[in-house]
Design an enzyme around this catalytic site. Structure first.
Site, PDB file in Angstrom:
ATOM      1  N   ASN A 175       8.038   4.546  -9.236  1.00 27.49           N
ATOM      2  CA  ASN A 175       9.096   3.591 -10.013  1.00 27.49           C
ATOM      3  C   ASN A 175       8.945   2.718  -9.073  1.00 27.49           C
ATOM      4  OD1 ASN A 175      10.155   6.268 -11.550  1.00 27.49           O
ATOM      5  ND2 ASN A 175      10.386   6.671  -9.025  1.00 27.49           N
ATOM      6  N   VAL A 221       2.862  12.061  -5.918  1.00 29.66           N
ATOM      7  CA  VAL A 221       2.676  13.346  -5.740  1.00 29.66           C
ATOM      8  C   VAL A 221       3.682  14.188  -6.528  1.00 29.66           C
ATOM      9  CG1 VAL A 221       0.964  13.137  -3.665  1.00 29.66           C
ATOM     10  CG2 VAL A 221       3.405  13.378  -2.710  1.00 29.66           C
ATOM     11  N   ASP A 222       5.355  12.865  -5.777  1.00 31.95           N
ATOM     12  CA  ASP A 222       6.999  13.516  -6.329  1.00 31.95           C
ATOM     13  C   ASP A 222       6.575  14.126  -7.638  1.00 31.95           C
ATOM     14  OD1 ASP A 222       7.437  13.716  -3.803  1.00 31.95           O
ATOM     15  OD2 ASP A 222       8.104  11.889  -4.115  1.00 31.95           O
ATOM     16  N   MET A 238       7.807  18.187  -0.006  1.00 36.31           N
ATOM     17  CA  MET A 238       8.019  16.841  -0.931  1.00 36.31           C
ATOM     18  C   MET A 238       8.628  17.349  -1.878  1.00 36.31           C
ATOM     19  SD  MET A 238       4.329  14.532   0.139  1.00 36.31           S
ATOM     20  CE  MET A 238       4.451  13.877   2.511  1.00 36.31           C
TER      21      MET A 238
END
EC number: 2.7.1.90
Length: 418
Positions: free
Chosen positions: A111, A140-141, A187
């Site tokens: 982002n 990865v989020d 995570m």
């Protein structure tokens, strides 16, 4: 042949497949006879004029990036502020781009990186410099807006689901005389996508993970303890997957380490798995083990998803194609055409619809009791971890990863301290 040079930079936490994107970018540009420079350590390298000449790398090394984890050129956690607040840095960046005849800027990140690419495009337009800026998705989020999923997520999700399945088998084997509760930390600061992916490890309530804690749902400790106890009594053991970003009802991070903020303004978290393990042991008296996979989740190239690899390469190819067409301030995003059979394509989306937005888990992906995933979530997640793409292995049993020479380009501007 297109005129000008292309600058590629990596941003934020790297993934198991970000180098596959880099490989696709360089190979696609080479095929069009476009010179590619890479910024060493992300935006810092661009500001310092610490640039790498990728033409010094043989074709075989660039191809090998596709199966090599990490960030081949280095990344960093540095966020530029607004054009007004960081005006000098943006103007320095533009000066570096001009000095090296960079006409295409590809920023591979999340982002915040999309926001930076957008602002660089705006500054270039203000100064009348012909520059095409393209954001390239990576995280990865899985929290990027607009795109159906993010390259890097599928492989981390696969690692999470497989690890939880394997750990659960271990715990089940020892539960009678040993560990009763196992806590796995995933995570996910504000979005529970990786925690949700662990739900693919089991198919029914008695299969691990038995409880998933999402940041989208407030952490209720008494209710959590009751559910852990009920699971142990019913199944014989309990596997818990907790997102690092779970919060109490008043908005306090359960694992707030009290260490302030990082460069992106994120609270430094201090290990939710160890915290939960201690609380369960103290309150319920069970023997508890916990794990913090941390970087393992994003670096496990040996367990990469073939879908993820394909998408990481596809966005790299499209990013170059979009740039050479002059499609400014856009990002190649993944569009899902169907769940079954799984079909997807790449389209362009405006950076201003992506920058600084965050995609959280849809409410219909989280089970009504708040501790598991729904069938809708399975339909979305399962195709993303599908397929294997193992790296080549050497006789020593270790994957054959590549290390680039990363030959520096001669500087043309005065030294600059960031």
């Amino acid at each position: 042949m297109a005129s000008g040079t292309l600058l590629y930079a990596q941003s934020g936490g790297v993934t198991a497949v970000i180098n596959a994107t880099a490989s696709a970018v360089i190979q696609t540009a080479r095929a069009r006879r476009v010179k590619v420079l890479a910024a060493r350590n992300g935006i810092l390298g661009a500001l310092r004029e610490d640039l790498i000449d990728t033409s010094k790398e043989p074709a075989a090394a660039i191809r090998a990036l596709a199966h090599t984890p990490g960030g081949a050129f280095g990344s960093c956690r540095v966020k530029l502020k607004s054009l007004e607040q960081d005006r000098a840095k943006y103007e320095r960046l533009l000066a570096v781009l001009q000095a090296h005849d960079v006409r295409y800027f590809l920023y591979n990140g999340g982002n915040d990186s999309a926001d930076t690419a957008l602002k660089v495009s705006q500054l270039a337009a203000e100064f009348g410099y012909p520059l095409t800026c393209v954001g390239v998705p990576k995280t990865v989020d899985n929290d990027l807006a607009v795109t159906d999923c993010c390259p890097g997520f599928g492989s981390a999700a696969k690692y999470t689901a497989v690890s939880v399945r394997e750990c659960a088998l271990d715990v089940a084997a020892m539960a009678d005389t040993s560990t009763k509760v196992f806590v796995y930390e995933a995570m996910g600061r504000h979005a529970g996508w990786l925690a949700a992916a662990s739900g693919l490890a089991g198919q029914d309530p008695d299969q691990a993970p038995h409880l998933i804690l999402f940041p989208e749902r407030p952490y209720d400790e008494p209710d959590f303890f009751a559910r852990v106890k009920a699971t142990v009594e019913r199944v014989g053991y309990c596997v818990v997957v907790a997102s690092e970003g779970i919060q109490t009802a008043d908005g306090r991070f359960v694992a707030d380490a009290g260490a302030g903020k990082d460069a992106f303004g994120h609270t430094q978290l201090g290990g939710v798995a160890s915290f939960l393990a201690g609380r369960v042991k103290d309150e319920l008296g069970y023997k508890v083990h916990w794990t913090l996979p941390d970087y393992l989740q994003r670096s496990a190239r040996h367990l990469a998803s073939k879908t993820d690899l394909d998408q990481a390469q596809a966005v790299g190819i499209k990013a170059v194609q979009f740039a050479l067409k002059g499609m400014n301030a856009v990002m190649p995003v993944i569009v899902r055409a169907s769940d079954s059979p799984y079909r997807w394509k790449i389209e362009a989306a405006p950076l201003d619809e992506i920058a600084n937005h965050e995609k959280k888990m849809p409410s219909n992906f989280i089970r009504k009791d708040g501790y598991g995933i729904t069938e809708a979530a399975r339909r979305y997640l399962e195709p993303l971890i599908r397929g294997e793409a193992p790296p080549p292995y050497g006789r020593d049993g270790i994957p054959k990863y590549v290390e680039l020479k990363n030959v520096a380009v001669e500087r043309k501007l005065p030294a600059y301290e960031v």
